[in-house]
Design a protein around this motif. Sequence first.
Motif, mmCIF file in Angstrom:
data_model
loop_
_atom_site.group_PDB
_atom_site.id
_atom_site.type_symbol
_atom_site.label_atom_id
_atom_site.label_comp_id
_atom_site.label_asym_id
_atom_site.label_seq_id
_atom_site.Cartn_x
_atom_site.Cartn_y
_atom_site.Cartn_z
ATOM 1 N N PRO A 1 -117.120 54.899 0.081
ATOM 2 C CA PRO A 1 -116.533 53.752 -0.626
ATOM 3 C C PRO A 1 -115.812 54.207 -1.895
ATOM 4 O O PRO A 1 -116.324 55.010 -2.663
ATOM 5 N N VAL A 2 -114.604 53.701 -2.107
ATOM 6 C CA VAL A 2 -113.794 54.076 -3.257
ATOM 7 C C VAL A 2 -113.695 52.931 -4.254
ATOM 8 O O VAL A 2 -113.755 53.131 -5.455
ATOM 9 N N GLY A 3 -113.541 51.730 -3.780
ATOM 10 C CA GLY A 3 -113.382 50.581 -4.665
ATOM 11 C C GLY A 3 -113.469 49.294 -3.868
ATOM 12 O O GLY A 3 -113.977 49.273 -2.749
ATOM 13 N N GLN A 4 -112.973 48.228 -4.483
ATOM 14 C CA GLN A 4 -112.988 46.932 -3.816
ATOM 15 C C GLN A 4 -111.630 46.271 -3.962
ATOM 16 O O GLN A 4 -110.900 46.524 -4.922
ATOM 17 N N GLN A 5 -111.307 45.426 -3.013
ATOM 18 C CA GLN A 5 -110.088 44.631 -3.089
ATOM 19 C C GLN A 5 -110.426 43.199 -2.696
ATOM 20 O O GLN A 5 -111.428 42.953 -2.029
ATOM 21 N N ASP A 6 -109.593 42.265 -3.112
ATOM 22 C CA ASP A 6 -109.813 40.854 -2.784
ATOM 23 C C ASP A 6 -109.366 40.577 -1.364
ATOM 24 O O ASP A 6 -108.351 41.084 -0.893
ATOM 25 N N GLY A 7 -110.147 39.759 -0.687
ATOM 26 C CA GLY A 7 -109.810 39.342 0.668
ATOM 27 C C GLY A 7 -110.036 37.861 0.824
ATOM 28 O O GLY A 7 -110.752 37.232 0.044
ATOM 29 N N LEU A 8 -109.426 37.265 1.818
ATOM 30 C CA LEU A 8 -109.547 35.838 2.097
ATOM 31 C C LEU A 8 -110.929 35.530 2.651
ATOM 32 O O LEU A 8 -111.419 36.233 3.537
ATOM 33 N N CYS A 9 -111.555 34.497 2.136
ATOM 34 C CA CYS A 9 -112.867 34.076 2.623
ATOM 35 C C CYS A 9 -112.697 33.474 4.020
ATOM 36 O O CYS A 9 -111.928 32.533 4.212
ATOM 37 N N LEU A 10 -113.412 34.026 4.999
ATOM 38 C CA LEU A 10 -113.286 33.544 6.374
ATOM 39 C C LEU A 10 -114.136 32.319 6.648
ATOM 40 O O LEU A 10 -113.962 31.654 7.672
#
Length: 66
Positions: free
Chosen positions: A46-55
């Motif tokens: 794991p390198v980091g996090q990004q925002d994603g759409l809530c399913l």
Amino acid sequence: MAPRRTATKTPKNTPAPVPIEPAPCQPCGGTGNVAITVRVGRKRRPVGQQDGLCLNCLGSGTDPDA
């Protein structure tokens, strides 16, 4: 002569209905975005996090089951 039409009128003293606010979505907390871990490399570290759409709510932020 045609018969007269009678229409019932609503009483003027009734209070307006209070709109019910929808409950916020649990996974995203009502924002519509969730954090997704970004993984890179052969060992998938794991390198980091990004925002994603809530399913669950598809980005609306409201609970679909409420």
